[in-house]
Motif scaffolding. Structure first.
Motif, PDB file in Angstrom:
ATOM      1  N   TRP A  24      43.444  37.692  36.218  1.00 32.99           N
ATOM      2  CA  TRP A  24      44.028  38.930  35.693  1.00 32.99           C
ATOM      3  C   TRP A  24      43.319  40.134  36.298  1.00 32.99           C
ATOM      4  O   TRP A  24      43.963  41.113  36.686  1.00 32.99           O
ATOM      5  CB  TRP A  24      43.915  38.956  34.170  1.00 32.99           C
ATOM      6  CG  TRP A  24      44.262  40.298  33.627  1.00 32.99           C
ATOM      7  CD1 TRP A  24      45.509  40.802  33.409  1.00 32.99           C
ATOM      8  CD2 TRP A  24      43.336  41.340  33.267  1.00 32.99           C
ATOM      9  NE1 TRP A  24      45.416  42.082  32.932  1.00 32.99           N
ATOM     10  CE2 TRP A  24      44.094  42.438  32.838  1.00 32.99           C
ATOM     11  CE3 TRP A  24      41.963  41.439  33.272  1.00 32.99           C
ATOM     12  CZ2 TRP A  24      43.505  43.606  32.406  1.00 32.99           C
ATOM     13  CZ3 TRP A  24      41.376  42.612  32.853  1.00 32.99           C
ATOM     14  CH2 TRP A  24      42.147  43.678  32.423  1.00 32.99           C
ATOM     15  N   ALA A  25      41.990  40.083  36.389  1.00 32.95           N
ATOM     16  CA  ALA A  25      41.236  41.201  36.946  1.00 32.95           C
ATOM     17  C   ALA A  25      41.561  41.398  38.423  1.00 32.95           C
ATOM     18  O   ALA A  25      41.684  42.533  38.897  1.00 32.95           O
ATOM     19  CB  ALA A  25      39.741  40.973  36.761  1.00 32.95           C
ATOM     20  N   ILE A  26      41.718  40.329  39.156  1.00 35.00           N
ATOM     21  CA  ILE A  26      42.045  40.441  40.578  1.00 35.00           C
ATOM     22  C   ILE A  26      43.447  41.015  40.758  1.00 35.00           C
ATOM     23  O   ILE A  26      43.673  41.909  41.576  1.00 35.00           O
ATOM     24  CB  ILE A  26      41.909  39.073  41.269  1.00 35.00           C
ATOM     25  CG1 ILE A  26      40.439  38.678  41.333  1.00 35.00           C
ATOM     26  CG2 ILE A  26      42.521  39.099  42.660  1.00 35.00           C
ATOM     27  CD1 ILE A  26      40.210  37.253  41.801  1.00 35.00           C
ATOM     28  N   ARG A  27      44.408  40.527  39.972  1.00 38.43           N
ATOM     29  CA  ARG A  27      45.796  40.998  40.116  1.00 38.43           C
ATOM     30  C   ARG A  27      45.972  42.436  39.653  1.00 38.43           C
ATOM     31  O   ARG A  27      46.825  43.154  40.148  1.00 38.43           O
ATOM     32  CB  ARG A  27      46.739  40.098  39.334  1.00 38.43           C
ATOM     33  CG  ARG A  27      46.905  38.747  39.984  1.00 38.43           C
ATOM     34  CD  ARG A  27      47.878  37.931  39.208  1.00 38.43           C
ATOM     35  NE  ARG A  27      49.137  38.673  39.092  1.00 38.43           N
ATOM     36  CZ  ARG A  27      50.310  38.176  39.347  1.00 38.43           C
ATOM     37  NH1 ARG A  27      50.423  36.922  39.694  1.00 38.43           N
ATOM     38  NH2 ARG A  27      51.394  38.897  39.215  1.00 38.43           N
ATOM     39  N   SER A  28      45.160  42.895  38.698  1.00 38.84           N
ATOM     40  CA  SER A  28      45.319  44.261  38.198  1.00 38.84           C
ATOM     41  C   SER A  28      44.577  45.286  39.040  1.00 38.84           C
ATOM     42  O   SER A  28      44.623  46.473  38.742  1.00 38.84           O
ATOM     43  CB  SER A  28      44.849  44.349  36.746  1.00 38.84           C
ATOM     44  OG  SER A  28      43.451  44.158  36.668  1.00 38.84           O
ATOM     45  N   GLY A  29      43.878  44.841  40.093  1.00 34.54           N
ATOM     46  CA  GLY A  29      43.255  45.785  41.007  1.00 34.54           C
ATOM     47  C   GLY A  29      41.830  46.163  40.664  1.00 34.54           C
ATOM     48  O   GLY A  29      41.337  47.181  41.146  1.00 34.54           O
ATOM     49  N   GLN A  30      41.163  45.388  39.863  1.00 35.63           N
ATOM     50  CA  GLN A  30      39.796  45.721  39.483  1.00 35.63           C
ATOM     51  C   GLN A  30      38.824  45.618  40.658  1.00 35.63           C
ATOM     52  O   GLN A  30      37.795  46.272  40.661  1.00 35.63           O
ATOM     53  CB  GLN A  30      39.319  44.791  38.364  1.00 35.63           C
ATOM     54  CG  GLN A  30      40.101  44.943  37.087  1.00 35.63           C
ATOM     55  CD  GLN A  30      39.843  46.255  36.403  1.00 35.63           C
ATOM     56  OE1 GLN A  30      38.729  46.742  36.378  1.00 35.63           O
ATOM     57  NE2 GLN A  30      40.885  46.834  35.845  1.00 35.63           N
ATOM     58  N   TYR A  31      39.132  44.805  41.646  1.00 37.07           N
ATOM     59  CA  TYR A  31      38.233  44.588  42.769  1.00 37.07           C
ATOM     60  C   TYR A  31      38.782  45.158  44.070  1.00 37.07           C
ATOM     61  O   TYR A  31      38.342  44.761  45.144  1.00 37.07           O
ATOM     62  CB  TYR A  31      37.972  43.086  42.951  1.00 37.07           C
ATOM     63  CG  TYR A  31      37.267  42.475  41.779  1.00 37.07           C
ATOM     64  CD1 TYR A  31      35.948  42.762  41.519  1.00 37.07           C
ATOM     65  CD2 TYR A  31      37.932  41.606  40.928  1.00 37.07           C
ATOM     66  CE1 TYR A  31      35.293  42.198  40.441  1.00 37.07           C
ATOM     67  CE2 TYR A  31      37.289  41.037  39.849  1.00 37.07           C
ATOM     68  CZ  TYR A  31      35.965  41.339  39.614  1.00 37.07           C
ATOM     69  OH  TYR A  31      35.329  40.789  38.550  1.00 37.07           O
ATOM     70  N   ASP A  32      39.709  46.101  44.006  1.00 36.74           N
ATOM     71  CA  ASP A  32      40.309  46.638  45.225  1.00 36.74           C
ATOM     72  C   ASP A  32      39.339  47.498  46.025  1.00 36.74           C
ATOM     73  O   ASP A  32      39.212  47.354  47.226  1.00 36.74           O
ATOM     74  CB  ASP A  32      41.548  47.462  44.896  1.00 36.74           C
ATOM     75  CG  ASP A  32      42.749  46.590  44.606  1.00 36.74           C
ATOM     76  OD1 ASP A  32      42.676  45.377  44.869  1.00 36.74           O
ATOM     77  OD2 ASP A  32      43.747  47.132  44.112  1.00 36.74           O
ATOM     78  N   LEU A  34      35.538  48.495  46.156  1.00 35.77           N
ATOM     79  CA  LEU A  34      34.176  48.312  45.652  1.00 35.77           C
ATOM     80  C   LEU A  34      33.227  49.385  46.169  1.00 35.77           C
ATOM     81  O   LEU A  34      32.207  49.661  45.540  1.00 35.77           O
ATOM     82  CB  LEU A  34      33.656  46.922  46.050  1.00 35.77           C
ATOM     83  CG  LEU A  34      34.422  45.751  45.448  1.00 35.77           C
ATOM     84  CD1 LEU A  34      33.851  44.438  45.963  1.00 35.77           C
ATOM     85  CD2 LEU A  34      34.349  45.790  43.938  1.00 35.77           C
TER      86      LEU A  34
END
Length: 72
Positions: A24-32, A34
């Motif tokens: 969920w975090a990857i798909r919602s852009g949390q790690y776009d 850094l």
């Protein structure tokens, strides 16, 4: 030994929850981006706090009430 019948399914459930939260975090852009926040904090020069000595007044800070010194 009977506690393993409880702990193994709980561990598998915990691993599944962690995987769901990670995806969920990857798909919602949390790690776009850094590096962006790290560079943004260094480039924050909107409010100069050190007087330049060129006779210009520093902008009033938020605690000063917006008063300016009188010019001579």
């Amino acid at each position: 030994m009977s506690i393993l019948y409880l702990l193994i399914p709980l561990a598998m459930l915990f691993a599944l929850v962690v995987c769901v939260v990670l995806f969920w975090a990857i798909r919602s852009g949390q790690y776009d981006d850094l590096q962006g926040p790290a560079h943004r904090i260094l480039m924050d020069d909107d409010d100069p706090r050190i007087p330049t000595g060129s006779g210009e007044e520093a902008p009033p800070d938020s605690t000063g009430g917006g008063r300016k010194k009188s010019q001579r």
